[in-house]
Write a protein that holds these residues in place. Structure first.
Motif, PDB file in Angstrom:
ATOM      1  N   TYR A  31       0.807  -1.213   0.000  1.00 44.81           N
ATOM      2  CA  TYR A  31       0.000   0.000   0.000  1.00 44.81           C
ATOM      3  C   TYR A  31       0.846   1.272   0.000  1.00 44.81           C
ATOM      4  O   TYR A  31       0.296   2.366  -0.138  1.00 44.81           O
ATOM      5  N   ASP A  72     -11.537   3.547   6.853  1.00 43.21           N
ATOM      6  CA  ASP A  72     -12.807   4.054   6.344  1.00 43.21           C
ATOM      7  C   ASP A  72     -13.871   3.642   7.360  1.00 43.21           C
ATOM      8  O   ASP A  72     -14.322   2.497   7.375  1.00 43.21           O
ATOM      9  N   THR A  77     -13.578  -0.601   7.645  1.00 44.69           N
ATOM     10  CA  THR A  77     -12.405  -1.310   7.133  1.00 44.69           C
ATOM     11  C   THR A  77     -11.162  -0.425   7.183  1.00 44.69           C
ATOM     12  O   THR A  77     -11.253   0.798   7.281  1.00 44.69           O
ATOM     13  N   GLU A  79      -6.876  -0.407   5.522  1.00 42.04           N
ATOM     14  CA  GLU A  79      -5.691  -0.985   4.895  1.00 42.04           C
ATOM     15  C   GLU A  79      -4.513  -0.773   5.838  1.00 42.04           C
ATOM     16  O   GLU A  79      -4.286   0.348   6.318  1.00 42.04           O
ATOM     17  N   THR A 173     -15.280  -4.676  -3.437  1.00 42.34           N
ATOM     18  CA  THR A 173     -13.979  -4.082  -3.700  1.00 42.34           C
ATOM     19  C   THR A 173     -13.883  -2.717  -3.029  1.00 42.34           C
ATOM     20  O   THR A 173     -14.813  -2.275  -2.347  1.00 42.34           O
ATOM     21  N   TYR A 174     -12.745  -2.056  -3.207  1.00 39.00           N
ATOM     22  CA  TYR A 174     -12.497  -0.839  -2.444  1.00 39.00           C
ATOM     23  C   TYR A 174     -13.276   0.374  -2.925  1.00 39.00           C
ATOM     24  O   TYR A 174     -13.489   1.316  -2.163  1.00 39.00           O
ATOM     25  N   TYR A 175     -13.715   0.418  -4.200  1.00 34.65           N
ATOM     26  CA  TYR A 175     -14.585   1.489  -4.679  1.00 34.65           C
ATOM     27  C   TYR A 175     -15.813   0.878  -5.345  1.00 34.65           C
ATOM     28  O   TYR A 175     -15.680   0.061  -6.264  1.00 34.65           O
TER      29      TYR A 175
END
Length: 286
Positions: A31, A72, A77, A79, A173-175
């Motif tokens: 990341y 977030d 969640t 990262e 997924t992330y978006y």
């Protein structure tokens, strides 16, 4: 040893510490970048984000460990940027601090580490992280495509169709499709492929002006329209636009290692493999 919350005064020291480790495959976390400047900018952004936090361990005046959580809270969640440390004990201390700090606010944590990072793999195994997939990081450093390319961007009347297609292809997924549309601007673009039936494929890419770097985040093709070269055409369109119109010096992407067909397409387009990484997930609810 005491774990502290990273503050603004220690950002440069933390960036220097991480940069020395993250350039090494055996310490690399996906990341974050590998240059000290990139990492410092990422830490500045995290420091300004009220939802996220980073933690450090010191040995005297020197840093001995670091762990960031890019959180977030709406999704619950985060990262993980790390853990970075020369001892497994330090990684454990940092992780315990992060769990306590975000207790009741986050339920899922993601870890993305180089396959050569055996300390991260051991950390993941000991703390209940589950291996989700293997990913291949690739990069293109020159424009392999010649000639002009017509650039087709997502029109307003296709927003609903895009959201349906993206959310169907990438449900967790992330978006989300809606989030991608909200992000769209001159540097975050959705390239599209249309036919008589409407939207049959798309590619979402982002461009970092400061680093002159493009990143391809998603490529999606209607399952009923595959094997017609749509994905490759979208890739050529995006690569041309990023290099020629935006002025990118390089373009990166990450693809599933098991997706041999996609990897073959990227390699034919000139992308080269830079790293192989493992993607882990820890969910408190499971």
């Amino acid at each position: 040893m005491k774990v502290e919350v990273l503050d603004h005064a220690n950002l440069m020291q933390a960036a220097e510490f991480i940069a020395k480790m993250n350039i090494l495959p055996e310490c690399h976390i996906g990341y974050l970048g590998t240059s000290q400047n990139d990492i410092f900018q990422s830490l500045e952004e995290m420091n300004r984000d009220a939802e996220s936090a980073a933690f450090i361990v010191r040995e005297g005046d020197a840093l001995a460990g670091f762990l960031g959580a890019d959180a977030d809270l709406n999704k619950g969640t985060a990262e993980l940027w790390g853990p970075f440390g020369q001892e497994n004990e330090l990684m454990g201390l940092l992780w315990e601090k992060a769990l306590h700090f975000f207790e009741g606010k986050l339920h899922t944590y993601f870890l993305f580490a180089d396959t050569a990072n055996h300390d991260a793999a051991e950390f993941a195994s000991k703390n209940g992280f589950m291996l989700q997939s293997a990913q291949t990081y690739m990069e293109l450093k020159d424009n392999s495509f010649n000639g002009l390319r017509k650039v087709s961007l997502l029109p307003i009347h296709c927003h609903s169709a895009f959201i349906r297609l993206h959310d169907a292809l990438f449900p967790q997924t992330y978006y989300s499709g809606k989030e991608i549309i909200e992000r769209m601007n001159d540097y975050y673009k959705v390239y599209t492929s249309l036919d008589a039936d409407g939207l049959n494929g798309y590619l979402y890419a982002e461009y970092n002006r400061e680093e002159k770097e493009g990143s391809i985040e998603f490529i999606g093709v209607d399952p009923c329209k595959r094997k017609n070269g749509i994905g490759r055409n979208l890739l050529e369109m995006a690569v041309h636009d990023l290099f020629v119109n935006s002025g990118a010096n390089s373009i990166k992407l990450c693809a599933g290692t098991a997706n041999e067909k996609a990897l073959s397409i990227y390699k034919k387009a000139g992308f080269t493999v830079e790293r192989s990484l493992n993607f882990y997930k820890f969910d408190i609810r499971e």
